[in-house]
Design an enzyme around this catalytic site. Sequence first.
Site, PDB file in Angstrom:
ATOM      1  N   ASP A  67       0.808  -1.217   0.000  1.00  0.00           N
ATOM      2  CA  ASP A  67       0.000   0.000   0.000  1.00  0.00           C
ATOM      3  C   ASP A  67       0.842   1.269   0.000  1.00  0.00           C
ATOM      4  O   ASP A  67       2.065   1.229   0.218  1.00  0.00           O
ATOM      5  CB  ASP A  67      -0.968   0.010   1.202  1.00  0.00           C
ATOM      6  CG  ASP A  67      -0.342  -0.580   2.465  1.00  0.00           C
ATOM      7  OD1 ASP A  67       0.892  -0.518   2.613  1.00  0.00           O
ATOM      8  OD2 ASP A  67      -1.085  -1.100   3.303  1.00  0.00           O
ATOM      9  N   ASN A 136      -7.652  -3.073  14.399  1.00  0.00           N
ATOM     10  CA  ASN A 136      -9.044  -3.381  14.003  1.00  0.00           C
ATOM     11  C   ASN A 136      -9.104  -4.572  13.045  1.00  0.00           C
ATOM     12  O   ASN A 136     -10.145  -4.845  12.462  1.00  0.00           O
ATOM     13  CB  ASN A 136      -9.687  -2.148  13.357  1.00  0.00           C
ATOM     14  CG  ASN A 136      -8.974  -1.718  12.068  1.00  0.00           C
ATOM     15  OD1 ASN A 136      -8.027  -2.369  11.640  1.00  0.00           O
ATOM     16  ND2 ASN A 136      -9.430  -0.637  11.472  1.00  0.00           N
ATOM     17  N   HIS A 138      -7.367  -4.901  10.232  1.00  0.00           N
ATOM     18  CA  HIS A 138      -7.073  -4.662   8.812  1.00  0.00           C
ATOM     19  C   HIS A 138      -5.773  -5.347   8.398  1.00  0.00           C
ATOM     20  O   HIS A 138      -4.862  -5.501   9.201  1.00  0.00           O
ATOM     21  CB  HIS A 138      -7.085  -3.162   8.459  1.00  0.00           C
ATOM     22  CG  HIS A 138      -5.925  -2.360   8.932  1.00  0.00           C
ATOM     23  ND1 HIS A 138      -6.038  -1.057   9.350  1.00  0.00           N
ATOM     24  CD2 HIS A 138      -4.596  -2.637   9.035  1.00  0.00           C
ATOM     25  CE1 HIS A 138      -4.862  -0.590   9.682  1.00  0.00           C
ATOM     26  NE2 HIS A 138      -3.966  -1.526   9.507  1.00  0.00           N
ATOM     27  N   GLU A 143      -9.891  -2.268   5.381  1.00  0.00           N
ATOM     28  CA  GLU A 143     -10.477  -1.948   6.685  1.00  0.00           C
ATOM     29  C   GLU A 143     -11.769  -2.750   6.895  1.00  0.00           C
ATOM     30  O   GLU A 143     -12.433  -3.128   5.918  1.00  0.00           O
ATOM     31  CB  GLU A 143     -10.814  -0.447   6.725  1.00  0.00           C
ATOM     32  CG  GLU A 143      -9.614   0.485   6.533  1.00  0.00           C
ATOM     33  CD  GLU A 143      -8.787   0.678   7.800  1.00  0.00           C
ATOM     34  OE1 GLU A 143      -8.762  -0.223   8.665  1.00  0.00           O
ATOM     35  OE2 GLU A 143      -8.151   1.733   7.923  1.00  0.00           O
TER      36      GLU A 143
HETATM   37  C1  F6R Z   1       1.382  -1.441   6.165  1.00  0.00           C
HETATM   38  C2  F6R Z   1       0.085  -2.113   6.254  1.00  0.00           C
HETATM   39  C3  F6R Z   1      -0.700  -2.105   7.507  1.00  0.00           C
HETATM   40  C4  F6R Z   1       0.129  -2.390   8.762  1.00  0.00           C
HETATM   41  C5  F6R Z   1      -0.740  -2.333  10.012  1.00  0.00           C
HETATM   42  C6  F6R Z   1       0.065  -2.536  11.264  1.00  0.00           C
HETATM   43  O1  F6R Z   1       1.926  -1.588   4.867  1.00  0.00           O
HETATM   44  O2  F6R Z   1      -0.346  -2.657   5.288  1.00  0.00           O
HETATM   45  O3  F6R Z   1      -1.739  -3.044   7.410  1.00  0.00           O
HETATM   46  O4  F6R Z   1       0.716  -3.654   8.633  1.00  0.00           O
HETATM   47  O5  F6R Z   1      -1.394  -1.100  10.069  1.00  0.00           O
HETATM   48  O6  F6R Z   1       0.917  -1.445  11.428  1.00  0.00           O
HETATM   49  P1  F6R Z   1       2.065  -1.468  12.540  1.00  0.00           P
HETATM   50  O7  F6R Z   1       3.028  -2.497  12.108  1.00  0.00           O
HETATM   51  O8  F6R Z   1       2.665  -0.082  12.465  1.00  0.00           O
HETATM   52  O9  F6R Z   1       1.407  -1.783  13.826  1.00  0.00           O
END
Ligand code: F6R
Length: 247
Positions: A67, A136, A138, A143
């Site tokens: 992403d 959450n 995701h 989401e």
């Molecule tokens: C990042 C991504 C997100 C993160 C998630 C956890 O490329 O796709 O899904 O993996 O938000 O983020 P952290 O690792 O910062 O807790």
Amino acid sequence: MKIFIVKDYLELSTKAANIIKEEIEKKTNLILGLATGSTPEGTYKELIRMHKEEGLDFSKVSSFNLDEYLNISYSHPNSYHAFMDEKLFKYLNIDKNNVHIPDGNVKNVEEYCKDYDKLIDDSGGIDLQILGIGQNGHIAFNEPDDRLYLGTHVTNLTESTIKANSRFFSSIDEVPKKAITMGIGSIMKAKKILLLANGEKKAPVIKELLQGEMISTQNPASLLLLHPDVTIIVDEEAAKDYLSQKK
Ligand code: F6R
């Protein structure tokens, strides 16, 4: 689903990097799916060490990132382009032509998203997809919702994700509200998936995932339970709710 509950973040990072290393050693032109965020930083550090000290060779490896924020300049320190460069790519002998990160600045974004999926398919598909997980549930920026996109698409980030990501920005108002993200279908097509989670904030969502009883689009990570080759590595803090209900 293979589950490893390890002591701490260091052990998680070493274990994850070892799995990636083994795959690269088995297939030198491995196609990696990569995530940003704080979770994989330790793994990337260990991969850099393996490259420097053990000669782990990335010259034939390709990568596709999950992403990128929409309308963020590549040079913005919080763009995922900058993140990947700073945390990984600039230390490896990876060919920049083989590195792919969604471009949040394109004009025709819908067409671009379709092309991104096609590029993944045409290259042979992702061999090993690295994932973090949002509090959450995701994965990438899919989401929780009633319906989830299969392919790469533009998405609105939820309030909880914006809040969680604000720790990287000087104020919450600066956090982009939209992103390009690979869809659930793009992720599920990966041959192998490695999901990492550390820290107690992830404990509630990890409990649901490790229980492995139900899937719901309201917990996008739960859809991974349908994938035939998923490995989950969590540290004890992230596993604490799961472990305490088992006692
Ligand atoms: C990042 C991504 C997100 C993160 C998630 C956890 O490329 O796709 O899904 O993996 O938000 O983020 P952290 O690792 O910062 O807790």
